[in-house]
Design a protein around this motif. Structure first.
Motif, mmCIF file in Angstrom:
data_model
loop_
_atom_site.group_PDB
_atom_site.id
_atom_site.type_symbol
_atom_site.label_atom_id
_atom_site.label_comp_id
_atom_site.label_asym_id
_atom_site.label_seq_id
_atom_site.Cartn_x
_atom_site.Cartn_y
_atom_site.Cartn_z
ATOM 1 N N ASP A 1 -2.053 18.200 6.276
ATOM 2 C CA ASP A 1 -1.566 17.223 7.255
ATOM 3 C C ASP A 1 -2.427 15.959 7.237
ATOM 4 N N THR B 1 -2.012 13.928 3.986
ATOM 5 C CA THR B 1 -0.760 13.163 4.030
ATOM 6 C C THR B 1 -0.939 11.900 4.857
ATOM 7 N N LYS B 2 -1.609 12.045 6.000
ATOM 8 C CA LYS B 2 -1.857 10.881 6.849
ATOM 9 C C LYS B 2 -2.775 9.889 6.154
ATOM 10 N N LEU C 1 -3.132 9.320 2.968
ATOM 11 C CA LEU C 1 -2.433 8.611 1.898
ATOM 12 C C LEU C 1 -1.515 7.521 2.435
ATOM 13 N N ASN C 2 -1.189 7.611 3.716
ATOM 14 C CA ASN C 2 -0.301 6.618 4.320
ATOM 15 C C ASN C 2 -1.026 5.718 5.308
ATOM 16 N N THR C 3 -2.374 5.754 5.272
ATOM 17 C CA THR C 3 -3.178 4.924 6.160
ATOM 18 C C THR C 3 -3.748 3.754 5.378
ATOM 19 N N PRO C 4 -3.671 2.525 5.911
ATOM 20 C CA PRO C 4 -4.210 1.363 5.197
ATOM 21 C C PRO C 4 -5.688 1.533 4.883
ATOM 22 N N THR C 5 -6.103 1.001 3.744
ATOM 23 C CA THR C 5 -7.507 1.044 3.351
ATOM 24 C C THR C 5 -8.358 0.322 4.381
#
Length: 227
Positions: free
Chosen positions: A49, A52-53, A55-59
């Motif tokens: 979980d 996944t988060k 990988l979808n969070t801005p650097t």
């Protein structure tokens, strides 16, 4: 970076020391050892979980925002904000110095010898104070001779012990020794220093039968404490 919750503060500190504070953290419940298959499966779901988060969070997200920590846990910041690293005026006042060092968590809480400039210089005995033996894990700060001398003075070492301490730190910083693993593990491990040869009499280390048990062994205790 993936770790368990009790190490989240250490992870944040290390990321700060390494200059990569934007790296996301994936934190799962502690501990892992001794868990049944259901507990391992639950932790695996936590990791998936969070990955996944991540990988979808801005650097550039703040460390700890992604990782799941224990309720109410206090996060440690990077080393630059953990403590006041400015110089402290050192006087020959054991009680005052101990109180100041304990307040800053600069010592182990036991009585110390105030590391005055004169004592530190005597410990160095002309050695270059700024010479570094390398980066010391887990915070990767430079282990300079001056820092070693300060610790040696506080622990009660004599100047004749200092070459032994320098040699010990050099040995521990060898990659094959894996000091990072020793420093970061939760297991009750500690380095064992064996002194032999011509350096042994000069260091006044105990030797012979029952070398590890004499009641009066200032060299062994002070040298070990300084590390």
């Amino acid at each position: 970076m993936i770790g368990t919750t009790v190490f989240q503060g250490l992870a944040v500190s290390e990321l700060g020391a390494l200059g990569i504070i934007g790296l996301p953290l994936v934190m799962i419940e502690h501990p892992l050892g001794g868990e049944r298959s259901e507990g391992i499966a639950r932790r695996a779901r936590q990791a998936v979980d969070q990955l996944t988060k991540a990988l979808n969070t801005p650097t550039g997200a703040t460390p700890g925002e992604i990782g799941r920590a224990e309720p109410g846990r206090t996060f440690l910041g990077p080393p630059s904000v953990q403590a006041d690293l400015t110089d402290l005026a050192t006087t020959d006042d054991p009680e005052g110095i101990l109180a100041a060092f304990c307040e800053r968590e600069w010592c182990d809480g036991l009585p110390i010898v105030p590391p005055t400039e004169a004592r530190v210089q005597a410990m160095l005995a002309g050695a270059p104070a700024d010479r570094s033996l390398g980066a010391m894990p887990p915070l990767w700060r430079q282990a300079t001779l001056k820092k070693l001398a300060v610790n040696a003075v506080m622990a009660g070492c004599e100047p004749r012990h200092f070459p032994l301490l320098v040699a010990a730190v050099q040995a521990m910083l060898e990659p094959s020794f894996n000091l990072y693993g020793v420093q970061a593990t939760t297991h009750p491990v500690a380095p064992l220093l064996i002194v032999h040869g011509r350096s042994r009499p000069n260091s006044a280390c105990t030797a012979g039968a029952a070398a590890s048990v004499p009641a009066f062994a200032p060299t062994r205790r002070s040298a070990g404490r300084s590390g």
